[in-house]
Design a protein around this motif. Structure first.
Motif, PDB file in Angstrom:
ATOM      1  N   GLU A  60       0.830  -1.201   0.000  1.00 22.79           N
ATOM      2  CA  GLU A  60       0.000   0.000   0.000  1.00 22.79           C
ATOM      3  C   GLU A  60       0.869   1.257   0.000  1.00 22.79           C
ATOM      4  N   LYS A  83       2.444   1.633  -3.353  1.00 22.12           N
ATOM      5  CA  LYS A  83       1.517   2.118  -4.379  1.00 22.12           C
ATOM      6  C   LYS A  83       1.381   3.628  -4.317  1.00 22.12           C
ATOM      7  N   ILE A  84       1.335   4.159  -3.087  1.00 19.55           N
ATOM      8  CA  ILE A  84       1.215   5.607  -2.963  1.00 19.55           C
ATOM      9  C   ILE A  84       2.452   6.292  -3.549  1.00 19.55           C
ATOM     10  N   GLN A 122       2.231   6.051  -7.296  1.00 18.72           N
ATOM     11  CA  GLN A 122       1.265   7.001  -7.857  1.00 18.72           C
ATOM     12  C   GLN A 122       1.802   8.420  -7.826  1.00 18.72           C
ATOM     13  N   THR A 123       2.618   8.731  -6.813  1.00 17.12           N
ATOM     14  CA  THR A 123       3.134  10.085  -6.710  1.00 17.12           C
ATOM     15  C   THR A 123       4.278  10.318  -7.691  1.00 17.12           C
ATOM     16  N   ASN A 124       5.220   9.382  -7.744  1.00 21.49           N
ATOM     17  CA  ASN A 124       6.452   9.631  -8.494  1.00 21.49           C
ATOM     18  C   ASN A 124       6.459   9.086  -9.917  1.00 21.49           C
ATOM     19  N   ARG A 141       3.672   7.778 -11.737  1.00 18.53           N
ATOM     20  CA  ARG A 141       2.437   7.871 -12.493  1.00 18.53           C
ATOM     21  C   ARG A 141       2.489   8.746 -13.748  1.00 18.53           C
ATOM     22  N   SER A 192      -1.197   5.587 -14.038  1.00 18.80           N
ATOM     23  CA  SER A 192      -1.804   5.198 -12.783  1.00 18.80           C
ATOM     24  C   SER A 192      -2.060   3.690 -12.731  1.00 18.80           C
ATOM     25  N   TYR A 208      -6.148   7.070  -4.698  1.00 18.55           N
ATOM     26  CA  TYR A 208      -4.827   7.719  -4.685  1.00 18.55           C
ATOM     27  C   TYR A 208      -4.936   9.162  -5.168  1.00 18.55           C
ATOM     28  N   ALA A 229      -1.620  11.188  -4.003  1.00 16.89           N
ATOM     29  CA  ALA A 229      -0.875  11.472  -5.235  1.00 16.89           C
ATOM     30  C   ALA A 229      -1.274  12.804  -5.848  1.00 16.89           C
ATOM     31  N   THR A 284       0.959  16.303  -7.020  1.00 17.01           N
ATOM     32  CA  THR A 284       1.702  16.592  -8.236  1.00 17.01           C
ATOM     33  C   THR A 284       0.785  16.804  -9.439  1.00 17.01           C
ATOM     34  N   PRO A 316      -6.956   8.925 -15.798  1.00 25.19           N
ATOM     35  CA  PRO A 316      -6.729   7.875 -16.797  1.00 25.19           C
ATOM     36  C   PRO A 316      -8.030   7.441 -17.470  1.00 25.19           C
ATOM     37  N   TRP A 334       6.021  19.062 -12.316  1.00 19.73           N
ATOM     38  CA  TRP A 334       4.938  18.085 -12.492  1.00 19.73           C
ATOM     39  C   TRP A 334       3.768  18.681 -13.250  1.00 19.73           C
TER      40      TRP A 334
END
Lengths: 256, 532
Positions: free
Chosen positions: A151, A154-155, A158-160, A162, A167, B67, B79, B82, B125, B313
């Motif tokens: 988990e 995944k965060i 998704q932040t870096n 994605r 995603s 997210y 998320a 960004t 997406p 970003w």
């Protein structure tokens, strides 16, 4: 046994070859788009096209020469015949078309065109030694810790990751179009599913710049994350990444 | 006899086809706009909205959507930091793509379409990759975040009946675009540069950018005539893009939609910038020179620089258009990109740079595409918009000021050097007009500083890459939009000898043909031979 004559055999063969060309050029892209459920047309690569056309012409000739009668009909078309207006018209057309087509071939062949750049690369070069022995510290923990790590990973993913890898880890992030060497689609069974997880550790730490030259590091937009992500975070990302993509890492051979 | 003919035929057929297609196989395939997400209209049979469906939807949501959209649907997922625009806050009614009147909630079908299609130019997406059932379930769950879906069970839908576009309608649309002040946000040339747009701020303190209507790929609700008509009629909730349902007649909305449709262009992307030869003429130095039309434009997509920190970003410039010409001495590039403002502030200035390797690569190996590396240096041509000294002042670069051009070298992001004044060979200027920057660079094909400057050669593929800074997006140094390596080629003119070859080939072809037929007539293929 009465043999069937087919006086238009030559025309039929030429017609078939032209049809093949039109199919490959215009229909096939559409057909494959539908078959492969793609968003866009799938144009036939030109080298493939060349081979299909060679085979098409060959097949036509083989067919025309299967029996001497067929062959006689095939060539017989070119012989003058009294009173056959249509035939003589087609014959004249062919007579003019042949040199023109040859001329066109020579023209397209000899004008200076921009040759497409060759960009071959090896996607999975050998893992450098110092990464070979590495182990994911969370691999053999209890289920609850693992779930937590996935988990958290995944965060971080998704932040870096994605914007490029998407995603869904499908290589369709909003920035993906801008890099001609596209960010990898991790759902594709030919990518991260074929390597062990410390391979990913290397790729994420060292990124594109860490690749050897057979893997074209100069074109790779994969960042080197070594200054931005800690080892633990990278291992978590790897777990999260496999989970998001729905694939498993290759199992390491047991070293006794 | 027949055998001989057969051999002949096979030979000619094979040689002809292979030679011909070998020639064709060297064409460069174009990248096209199919790369972009598109708005999909089809909606399948609806799933019943039951308690179970909502519960199943919660699972999907907490696996795939939270997210970004947040566990409570507030658009503040981990998320979301960004991203710009920010993920939708489902607790508010800020739905953009709807078929319902302004302020109403979207229909289930609207939600299904947008969830299926995704939103180009944003982080959202496309989800046609998950099953239809899952999509219905998740959007039933999404609806539970906002009470309005319960109170407003049958929102009023704006009907769309297609109307065919005519030149008159487009013309009328252009007038209405002025009359109804669309230009105040979208700009005179609809590049999203209207005076109002920059003044409006979102709740995140970011400017509400009106859409650049010339970029067909960026329409969130689809770029078909019917889609644009629907958008103009319904507006986007909680954005400056209002509804014109009441303000404009049905017919007028169609005129405007046709006008907008006529402006929207696909991205003409390709891999190789082809540089046209203009023999015996001076190359244009003005961005608005007619001579540029001789060159084929090529567009390419840009991404935010997120390779090394600091990372951009939320880039604002997503495409650049390139044209180039050369003559026996010089080469000139025209770079164009849409930018909603011309605001220059101390370090935050609009700028562009073109990057080449310092030498044309002999092999596959190139310098690293992001500013080179220790084993491969790059040559940069950079242009920066004009800025007036004086702390804190925000100025607009006047048209009379060309900006500053300089030549640099880099061996990695941390190793950038400006070339000494005596080897600054690039000249150029930039002009901002109606939401678009146009920058010209010009240099001689060869220079004296062969170590640090790229020396152009005709007919060779030369790597090229681009970077753009948007001052109003706080772009500076590493915060920029970038491209990966593309190529540029100085096109060889078609040599006159080609036509001699062609003529020769035609004569050869004709003689072979005549010979073949003459032979055929002398020895017509005989059926009797079969009985031999």
């Amino acid at each position: 046994m009465a043999k069937k004559r087919s006086p238009y055999l030559l025309v039929k063969v030429i017609f078939a070859v032209v049809c093949l060309f039109l199919f490959l050029k215009y229909a096939a892209p559409k057909v494959f788009q539908v078959l492969m459920a793609k968003e866009h047309l799938m144009p036939t690569p030109s080298t493939l096209m060349m081979w299909y056309m060679i085979m098409g012409v060959l097949a036509g000739l083989v067919y025309a020469t299967t029996s001497n009668q067929k062959f006689a009909d095939f060539l017989g078309f070119l012989l003058p015949e009294k009173g056959a207006m249509v035939k003589s018209f087609i014959r004249k057309m062919l007579f003019f078309a042949f040199p023109v087509i040859i001329g066109w071939f020579v023209y397209t062949w000899s004008i200076p065109g921009a040759a497409s750049p060759v960009e071959l690369r090896i996607q999975h070069p050998t893992l450098p030694q110092e990464f070979e022995k590495m182990e994911n510290p969370f691999r053999n923990t209890d289920a609850e810790t693992q779930r937590k790590c996935i988990e958290e990973g995944k965060i971080l993913f998704q932040t870096n990751c994605r914007p490029c890898h998407g995603s869904k880890a499908d290589g369709n992030g909003p920035f993906a179009n801008s890099f001609r060497l596209r960010p990898i689609n991790f759902q594709d069974p030919g990518t991260i599913a074929t390597v062990v997880d410390n391979y990913l550790f290397w790729r994420i730490k060292e990124g594109g710049p860490g690749l050897p030259s057979e893997a074209t590091p100069w074109d790779s937009a994969m960042p080197a994350w070594k200054d931005d992500l800690k080892d633990d975070e990278v291992w978590k990302i790897i777990m999260g990444e496999y989970d998001t993509a729905g694939v498993m890492p290759r199992q390491r051979e047991k070293t006794e | 006899m027949i055998k001989e003919f057969k051999c002949c035929l096979f030979g000619f057929g094979l040689i002809g086809v292979s030679v011909g297609f070998f020639g064709l196989s060297s064409e460069v395939s174009a990248q096209a706009s199919h790369l972009f997400r598109t708005y999909k209209h089809e909606v399948p049979q609806k799933l019943p909205e039951t308690q179970e469906a909502v519960a199943a939807g919660k699972k999907v949501y907490e696996k795939r959507c939270w997210y970004c959209h947040g566990i409570e649907g507030r658009g503040d997922g981990p998320a979301s930091k960004t991203m710009f625009p920010k993920p939708r806050n489902f607790t508010r009614n800020e739905y953009k793509v709807r078929s319902t009147t302004f302020g109403s909630v979207p229909t289930d079908e609207d939600l299904f379409r947008i969830v299926t299609s995704g939103i180009e130019g944003t982080a959202m997406p496309f989800w046609y990759t998950i099953s239809e059932t899952e999509r219905w379930q998740v959007l039933y769950y999404v609806k539970t975040f906002n009470e309005q879906f319960k109170t407003e069970t049958s929102p009023k839908v704006v009907s769309v009946v297609s109307v065919v576009s005519t030149p008159d309608s487009v013309q009328r649309g252009a007038e209405l675009f002025k009359e109804f002040k669309c230009f105040e946000c979208h700009g005179d040339d609809a590049r999203g540069n209207g005076p109002l747009t920059v003044a409006l701020q979102t709740e995140w303190g970011m400017p509400y950018r009106a859409r650049d209507l010339t970029k067909a790929w960026n329409f969130k609700g689809g770029n078909a005539g019917e889609d644009i008509y629907r958008t103009i009629s319904t507006g986007f909730n909680e954005t400056p893009m209002g509804s014109y349902l009441e303000k404009m007649s049905d017919e007028d909305r169609w005129h405007v939609a046709h006008y907008v449709k006529s402006l929207a262009k696909d991205m003409m992307s390709d891999v190789v910038v082809k540089v046209k030869l203009v023999e015996g003429e001076e190359l244009p130095t003005e961005p608005s020179d007619e001579a540029w039309n001789k060159a084929t434009p090529m567009e390419l997509p840009l991404a935010g620089q997120i390779l090394v920190s600091p990372r951009q970003w939320t880039q604002s410039i997503d495409a650049i258009r390139v044209r180039a010409l050369y003559n026996s001495n010089d080469i000139a590039f025209l770079l164009e990109w849409d930018d909603s403002t011309n605001k220059q502030e101390d370090v935050f200035r609009d700028a562009v740079s073109v990057q080449f390797p310092t030498k044309i690569p002999e092999s596959l190996k190139k310098p690293y595409f992001a500013m080179g590396d220790s084993s491969g240096a790059v040559n940069l041509w950079s242009w920066k918009a004009y800025w007036k000294e004086g702390f804190g002042a925000i100025v607009e670069a006047p048209e009379t000021e060309p900006g500053t051009v300089s030549e640099l070298n880099a061996k990695g992001v941390k190793n950038i050097t400006v070339q000494p004044p005596e080897s600054q060979n690039v000249t150029g200027k930039g002009v901002y007009q109606n939401g678009r920057w146009k920058v010209v660079f010009k240099r001689s094909l060869q220079t004296e500083d062969a170590k640090n400057d790229l020396q152009f050669e005709i007919g060779k593929l030369i790597p090229i890459a681009f970077a753009i800074w948007d001052g109003s997006n706080s772009d500076v140094a590493g915060l920029k939009s970038v491209s990966s390596w593309y190529y540029v080629i100085l096109e060889k003119p078609v040599p006159k000898t080609v036509f001699i070859y062609v003529l020769f080939a035609i004569i050869m072809g004709a003689s072979i043909e005549v010979w073949f037929i003459a032979r055929l007539r002398r020895f017509p293929p005989k059926l009797e031979e079969e009985q031999e």
